[in-house]
Design an enzyme around this catalytic site. Structure first.
Site, PDB file in Angstrom:
ATOM      1  N   HIS A 181      13.321   3.676 -26.653  1.00 21.76           N
ATOM      2  CA  HIS A 181      13.985   3.710 -25.349  1.00 21.76           C
ATOM      3  C   HIS A 181      13.789   2.425 -24.545  1.00 21.76           C
ATOM      4  CE1 HIS A 181       9.894   4.654 -24.083  1.00 21.76           C
ATOM      5  NE2 HIS A 181      10.237   4.173 -22.904  1.00 21.76           N
TER       6      HIS A 181
HETATM    7  C1  UD1 Z   1      10.447   5.076 -18.028  1.00 19.12           C
HETATM    8  C2  UD1 Z   1       9.310   4.094 -17.824  1.00 19.12           C
HETATM    9  C3  UD1 Z   1       8.666   3.765 -19.158  1.00 19.12           C
HETATM   10  C4  UD1 Z   1       8.303   5.025 -19.932  1.00 19.12           C
HETATM   11  C5  UD1 Z   1       9.551   5.910 -20.050  1.00 19.12           C
HETATM   12  C6  UD1 Z   1       9.249   7.194 -20.789  1.00 19.12           C
HETATM   13  C7  UD1 Z   1       9.592   2.570 -15.919  1.00 19.12           C
HETATM   14  C8  UD1 Z   1       9.868   1.170 -15.535  1.00 19.12           C
HETATM   15  N1  UD1 Z   1       9.772   2.863 -17.228  1.00 19.12           N
HETATM   16  O1  UD1 Z   1      11.474   4.410 -18.732  1.00 19.12           O
HETATM   17  O2  UD1 Z   1       7.479   3.031 -18.918  1.00 19.12           O
HETATM   18  O3  UD1 Z   1       7.841   4.683 -21.226  1.00 19.12           O
HETATM   19  O4  UD1 Z   1      10.017   6.211 -18.741  1.00 19.12           O
HETATM   20  O5  UD1 Z   1      10.394   7.983 -20.957  1.00 19.12           O
HETATM   21  O6  UD1 Z   1       9.227   3.350 -15.078  1.00 19.12           O
HETATM   22  N2  UD1 Z   1      17.668   9.154 -17.442  1.00 19.12           N
HETATM   23  C9  UD1 Z   1      18.308  10.358 -17.517  1.00 19.12           C
HETATM   24  N3  UD1 Z   1      17.572  11.480 -17.362  1.00 19.12           N
HETATM   25  C10 UD1 Z   1      16.237  11.449 -17.105  1.00 19.12           C
HETATM   26  C11 UD1 Z   1      15.594  10.206 -17.026  1.00 19.12           C
HETATM   27  C12 UD1 Z   1      16.317   9.066 -17.208  1.00 19.12           C
HETATM   28  O7  UD1 Z   1      19.497  10.441 -17.752  1.00 19.12           O
HETATM   29  O8  UD1 Z   1      15.621  12.497 -16.940  1.00 19.12           O
HETATM   30  C13 UD1 Z   1      18.432   7.918 -17.653  1.00 19.12           C
HETATM   31  C14 UD1 Z   1      18.960   7.327 -16.392  1.00 19.12           C
HETATM   32  O9  UD1 Z   1      20.271   6.981 -16.622  1.00 19.12           O
HETATM   33  C15 UD1 Z   1      18.138   6.091 -16.182  1.00 19.12           C
HETATM   34  C16 UD1 Z   1      17.689   5.737 -17.566  1.00 19.12           C
HETATM   35  O10 UD1 Z   1      17.621   6.975 -18.298  1.00 19.12           O
HETATM   36  O11 UD1 Z   1      18.863   5.053 -15.598  1.00 19.12           O
HETATM   37  C17 UD1 Z   1      16.352   5.098 -17.586  1.00 19.12           C
HETATM   38  O12 UD1 Z   1      15.413   5.876 -16.829  1.00 19.12           O
HETATM   39  P1  UD1 Z   1      14.241   5.166 -16.025  1.00 19.12           P
HETATM   40  O13 UD1 Z   1      13.588   6.147 -15.155  1.00 19.12           O
HETATM   41  O14 UD1 Z   1      14.735   3.912 -15.435  1.00 19.12           O
HETATM   42  O15 UD1 Z   1      13.211   4.656 -17.068  1.00 19.12           O
HETATM   43  P2  UD1 Z   1      12.965   4.968 -18.610  1.00 19.12           P
HETATM   44  O16 UD1 Z   1      13.835   4.104 -19.445  1.00 19.12           O
HETATM   45  O17 UD1 Z   1      12.979   6.436 -18.885  1.00 19.12           O
END
Ligand code: UD1
Length: 387
Positions: free
Chosen positions: A204
């Site tokens: 991811h």
């Molecule tokens: C985050 C953490 C990372 C961790 C990971 C575990 C930061 C900078 N990164 O990354 O350290 O290893 O979580 O999963 O905090 N999204 C959904 N549903 C959700 C969550 C996310 O659709 O429940 C999508 C959203 O479109 C979002 C993207 O995933 O923009 C990324 O989510 P984000 O919270 O930015 O960080 P992760 O990539 O999950």
């Protein structure tokens, strides 16, 4: 005593669970704030249920956004909660955006800050998590170290030794607590794969999934690996979105893309796997504890102890490199699991001792890790190739 814990993303929840249990057992009033950084039920609610974490006292509903938007939204919504609760200590976990946002809010309100999983460093400033780690540690009064090498990192940044507590790894507390239940679930049978004869994949990180060329190369490697063994790939929402943007993604053949799975199913799958391919931080630790070969698709790791003492190997995001490393790793599962110092299921109890009794868990002077970790024999599934 009143402690306020701030969590927001999937890997935070496994770290919170044992700390909550230990604090509550000691009569601490424990207020839990969920920032809502991760909001899909499969990325959040399922973990609270399976890990017996009480429903959050406050849900900030922050959701997704750019790093600045997400961090700022957590700060804005958390500040009034912290002012109202007036905790004796604010606890933050890991390295996600919610972690650094909480540390900033608490430190600016002149409150004591504790950081669970302090001192890990990749020295890779392109990773948002590295920025979050460095800033959070700098703002923290109590730094809870998962491994001995973290102390040298903090010392190099001028953090006083009396703030450091070498408590061990709370992720492993949760793993030890959950493993018996997880093994009873027999997830491999439900996913129609045979113990030790399949690989589990998670990817991811932006560096691996946001560049279409890199993502395509990785999927091609996994599809080729799937010619050799079944490959189960629970897909993170970020990765799912990027795969859907690819023209004709190479996801046919034996590569099985599935929805994110709950903690217990994941543990059951990983514990029985012949190989894990990942870019996650937590899985590097879990596979090391379980003795499962792990390939981490990254140029560096903030958890080098999993390479020196565990089962982890770093690999470039290139098809041939991954396939060659996978070929070497498959079937190399040892019947004995590595032993890593203070990864013993007692880290949260040590944290509670520090928080409640002012106990210290020092490093006995020696910052260097021992050259050879002892190994202990345990009953685990047999390696690939064994009949
Ligand atoms: C985050 C953490 C990372 C961790 C990971 C575990 C930061 C900078 N990164 O990354 O350290 O290893 O979580 O999963 O905090 N999204 C959904 N549903 C959700 C969550 C996310 O659709 O429940 C999508 C959203 O479109 C979002 C993207 O995933 O923009 C990324 O989510 P984000 O919270 O930015 O960080 P992760 O990539 O999950």
């Amino acid at each position: 005593m009143r402690v306020l814990s701030v969590v927001g993303a999937r890997p935070n929840f496994m770290k919170l669970a044992p700390v909550d249990r230990e604090l509550v057992r000691r009569g601490v009033e424990h207020v839990i704030v969920h920032t809502g950084q991760h909001y899909d039920p499969g990325m959040s609610d399922a973990f609270f249920e399976q890990l017996w974490i009480p429903a959050p006292d406050h849900d900030l509903g922050v959701g997704s956004g750019s790093h600045a938007q997400q961090t700022a939204a957590v700060m804005q919504r958390l500040e009034p909660v912290v002012v109202e609760v007036q905790p004796d200590l604010v606890l933050t976990y890991g390295d996600v955006n919610s972690t650094v946002a909480a540390a900033l809010v608490a430190a600016k309100l002149q409150m004591r800050v504790g950081h669970v999983e302090a001192g890990l460093r990749s020295r890779d400033w392109t990773m948002p998590e590295e920025i979050n780690r460095v800033v959070t540690d700098r703002l923290s009064d109590l730094l809870f170290l998962p491994s001995r090498d973290a102390a040298a990192n903090l010392e190099a940044e001028g953090i006083p030794a009396d703030r450091m507590h070498f408590v061990g790894n709370v992720m492993i507390d949760t793993l030890c607590w959950a493993l018996p239940q997880a093994l009873l679930l027999d997830a491999p049978a439900r996913f129609d794969v045979e113990g030790c004869r399949y690989a589990v994949v998670t990817l991811h990180r932006p560096a691996n999934v946001d560049d279409p060329a890199v993502l395509r190369e990785l999927l091609e490697a996994l599809a080729r690996l799937a010619d050799r063994v079944p490959v189960l790939f629970p897909v993170h929402p970020r990765t799912r979105a990027r795969i859907l943007e690819l023209r004709r993604p190479p996801t046919d053949r034996g590569l099985r893309l599935i929805e994110p799975v709950g903690y217990l199913d994941m543990l059951s799958l990983v514990a029985n796997a012949g190989l894990v391919v990942t870019d996650s931080g937590g899985l590097q630790e879990e596979t090391s504890f379980l003795g499962v070969p792990c390939l981490t698709v990254r140029p560096n790791t903030e958890r080098p102890i999993t390479c020196t003492h565990g089962t982890n190997r770093l690999v470039q995001p290139q098809r041939d490199a991954i396939l060659a490393a996978a070929e070497r790793a498959l079937g190399r599962r040892s019947p004995a699991r590595p032993v890593i110092e203070r990864w013993d299921g007692q880290a949260a109890a040590r944290i509670a001792q520090v928080v409640c009794d002012g106990e210290r868990f020092e490093l006995d002077g020696a910052l260097a890790a021992p050259a050879h970790a002892p190994r202990r024999a345990v009953a685990i599934p047999q390696p690939l190739g064994a009949s």
